[in-house]
Structures are given as C-alpha cells and as structure tokens.
Design an enzyme around this catalytic site. Structure first.
Site, PDB file in Angstrom:
ATOM      1  N   LEU A  48       0.687  -0.980   0.331  1.00 10.59           N
ATOM      2  CA  LEU A  48      -0.077   0.013   0.014  1.00 10.59           C
ATOM      3  C   LEU A  48       0.624   0.701  -0.072  1.00 10.59           C
ATOM      4  CD1 LEU A  48      -2.930  -0.930   2.909  1.00 10.59           C
ATOM      5  CD2 LEU A  48      -2.716  -0.792   0.281  1.00 10.59           C
ATOM      6  N   ASP A  49       0.427   2.365  -0.563  1.00  9.21           N
ATOM      7  CA  ASP A  49       1.378   3.164  -0.817  1.00  9.21           C
ATOM      8  C   ASP A  49       1.451   3.909   1.062  1.00  9.21           C
ATOM      9  OD1 ASP A  49       1.585   3.545  -3.507  1.00  9.21           O
ATOM     10  OD2 ASP A  49      -0.130   4.841  -4.208  1.00  9.21           O
ATOM     11  N   LYS A  50       2.295   4.852   1.578  1.00  5.10           N
ATOM     12  CA  LYS A  50       2.556   5.112   1.857  1.00  5.10           C
ATOM     13  C   LYS A  50       1.245   6.013   3.216  1.00  5.10           C
ATOM     14  CE  LYS A  50       5.064   9.170   5.147  1.00  5.10           C
ATOM     15  NZ  LYS A  50       6.122   9.657   4.871  1.00  5.10           N
TER      16      LYS A  50
ATOM     17  N   ARG B 199      -5.715   5.656  -7.808  1.00  5.46           N
ATOM     18  CA  ARG B 199      -5.237   7.499  -7.802  1.00  5.46           C
ATOM     19  C   ARG B 199      -5.195   7.509  -9.618  1.00  5.46           C
ATOM     20  NH1 ARG B 199      -0.149   7.554  -4.381  1.00  5.46           N
ATOM     21  NH2 ARG B 199      -0.540   9.595  -4.643  1.00  5.46           N
TER      22      ARG B 199
END
Length: 326
Positions: free
Chosen positions: A140-142, A242
């Site tokens: 998962l992105d930060k 996104r």
C-alpha cells in the site's frame, strides 16, 4: 534454529526430483529454497551429501534436511504500533496506518512496516530465503491506510503471490474523490505506465503500459461535490485507483501527486467542508476489504476494516456541511 526434517521415501515417491519432493512434503520451504539448501550441502541421503537438485528419489532411502539458522535481516527491528487482525505461523493480516512506508528504500531507511514486523514477530519469524524477514506479498502507498497480508514463510509467500498474480484475491478500497462519477457504477480499463513527462508519476498510457482494471460503485454522493466510492481491483498496478480516478476527472481528495488544482466542484461545498477537503493532508484512500485463501489450510479468509479517524472525520464534515455555502 528450525529442527532438521527427515523423510523415508516411499515406492510411490521414487524417481521424482528430490527438490520437488522435499518442497512438497516440507510445506514451509519453496522449491527455490530447497534447491539452495541442496546446493549448499544441507540435504543428505543416508550419509551422502546431495548436491544435485534433480537427483532422483530412491525408495526406502532416508533423506535429511538441515536448516541453517536464519541470519538477521538487514533492517533493524523497531517497535511501531499497528493493528493485527489475524496471525498464525504462516501469515499475518494487519491494518497499516496512513503515513507508514511498507519497505525500507532510499529516503526511508527505517521506521517502516518491515521494521515493525521484525519487532512484532521476533524470533518466531522463520524467514524467507534464509533471512529472517517478512514476505511482502503486496504493498500500500505510504499514505494509504488499510488491510494487508504478509507472509511469514517461503511457502506462504509463494502461494499468496501466485493468488495475487492470478487475481484470486478480493480487494476493495474506499475512496473520497471530487465530483460525481457518471455512470455511478462502472469500470476504468486503462493501461498504466510511467508518465513520460514525470517519471515519479504514473499515467494511463495508450501504449507501453500494463493492463489495469478498476471496478467502482458510488456509495454516497455529497451535494455534487464529493463522492464516496468503493473501488475493487482486478489488477494491482502502482497507484492504480489514484491514476484511474484522476484520469477520469475525479482525483482523490488530498492526493499530493494526482490532484493538480482545487477542482471547480469544491465551490459546491460549504466553507467548513470545502476547507477540510482542500486541507486533507493525504490521499483519501483506505484498503477496507481483503479476502483470500489460506495458503496452507485452504480456508477462505475475509477481513473488513473501517477507515481511520481522519478519513471518517473528513467524511462527516463534508456530509454535515455539504448543503451550506459561504
């Protein structure tokens, strides 16, 4: 140190490759790992050390596998809080908080989820490839919060990675995006690759990208300005949700990469809601559901987790203020 493994080969097992048979019967070591153990002299047939992973199995022979002690992983163990949803000897399911990087990398040498997992698991982590480290199956992105599964063993890592690649995993995200999606439910089917004008961004590409499919449905429409959307991944490309939403004209609230300007839809919100939406400090994205088959027991597992407090507060503020204008 893991105890040695012993096997007396049956007549039915005779003639198989020794690396294939041992990987199957041990269950917690991948075939690649077994090959490495053989090449390093950790597998014996009787008193003879085997060096050939393709050596045919002999009926009635005693095979012994010794496991060298796993060396410490390069990242340091660091006590960092995260919520554990499920854990056994094969894997751990957790709720990653927003702001936590998954894996050490340039610019984030420590303070990551891997550091936290090393501290949480300690010596109970069998290790991957002879190194005491967790097996990161997906990322998962930060600044994306939510559910992740992490493998503890090589066998679990291999099986889970294969299921993710084959799309045999349920993944659903909650997102707050600008505007109203039309139709309210549908899919984005656009290949994703590096943005040729900015290598730090991803983009929908007419050529040179990897196939990417995101299915979505609008859960709540807030005064024409913001939508609460459920997104389900059929593929797992970098920044997929996104990128797809931004490409469709509906970037995520707070997205520092794909939200380039304050959308016109913001004018439809009241002052408090508008300011809260504009000032949200991260992409409003949460991995809410994860379902998969347990790699050893074959039991179906499914987990759900509500978004964290900042996401819920933003949604509540927009809902409460969406009908007023300043």
């Amino acid at each position: 140190m893991q105890a040695p493994f012993q096997l007396v080969a049956s007549p039915e097992q005779a003639g198989q490759r020794i690396d294939r048979l041992l990987a199957a019967v041990i269950g917690t070591a991948s075939r690649t790992r077994v090959k490495a153990l053989i090449l390093d002299g950790h597998v014996r047939r009787g008193e003879a050390v085997l060096r050939d992973p393709a050596d045919p199995v002999r009926a009635g022979a005693l095979y012994c596998v010794t496991f060298p002690e796993a060396i410490a992983a390069r990242p340091d163990a660091q006590a960092i809080d995260f919520s554990v949803l499920y854990e056994d000897a094969d894997l751990i399911v957790l709720d990653k908080p927003a702001g936590l990087v998954v894996h050490p990398a340039p610019g984030n040498a420590d303070g990551t989820l891997v550091n936290a997992l090393l501290a949480h698991c300690g010596d109970a982590l069998p290790g991957i490839g002879g190194e005491r480290r967790p097996g990161i199956v997906h990322r998962l992105d930060k600044d994306t919060s939510g559910i992740m599964v992490v493998a503890k063993t090589e066998a679990a890592l291999a099986a889970l990675s294969a299921d993710f690649a084959a799309r045999n995993v349920e993944r659903a995200y909650l997102a707050l995006c600008w505007g109203m999606l039309s139709p309210a439910s549908g899919e984005f089917d656009g290949a994703i690759g590096r943005d040729p004008s900015n290598r730090k961004r991803m983009a929908v590409r007419a050529s040179g990208g990897k196939p990417a499919l995101t299915r979505y449905r609008t859960l709540r429409a807030l005064h024409g300005a913001v939508s609460l959307v459920e997104c389900r991944l059929a593929t797992g490309r970098t920044h997929q949700i996104r990128v797809h939403l931004a490409h469709g004209g509906h970037p995520l609230l707070g997205d520092p990469v794909y939200l380039r300007r304050v959308p016109a839809a913001a004018r439809l919100l009241g002052a408090a809601a508008r300011q809260a939406a504009i000032d949200f400090p991260r992409q409003a994205l949460h991995a809410a559901t994860l379902g998969f088959t347990h790699p050893r027991t074959c039991e179906p597992l499914r987990f759900e987790r509500r978004p964290p407090a900042d996401f819920q507060a933003l949604l509540a503020c927009i809902t409460a203020n969406s009908d007023g204008h300043s």
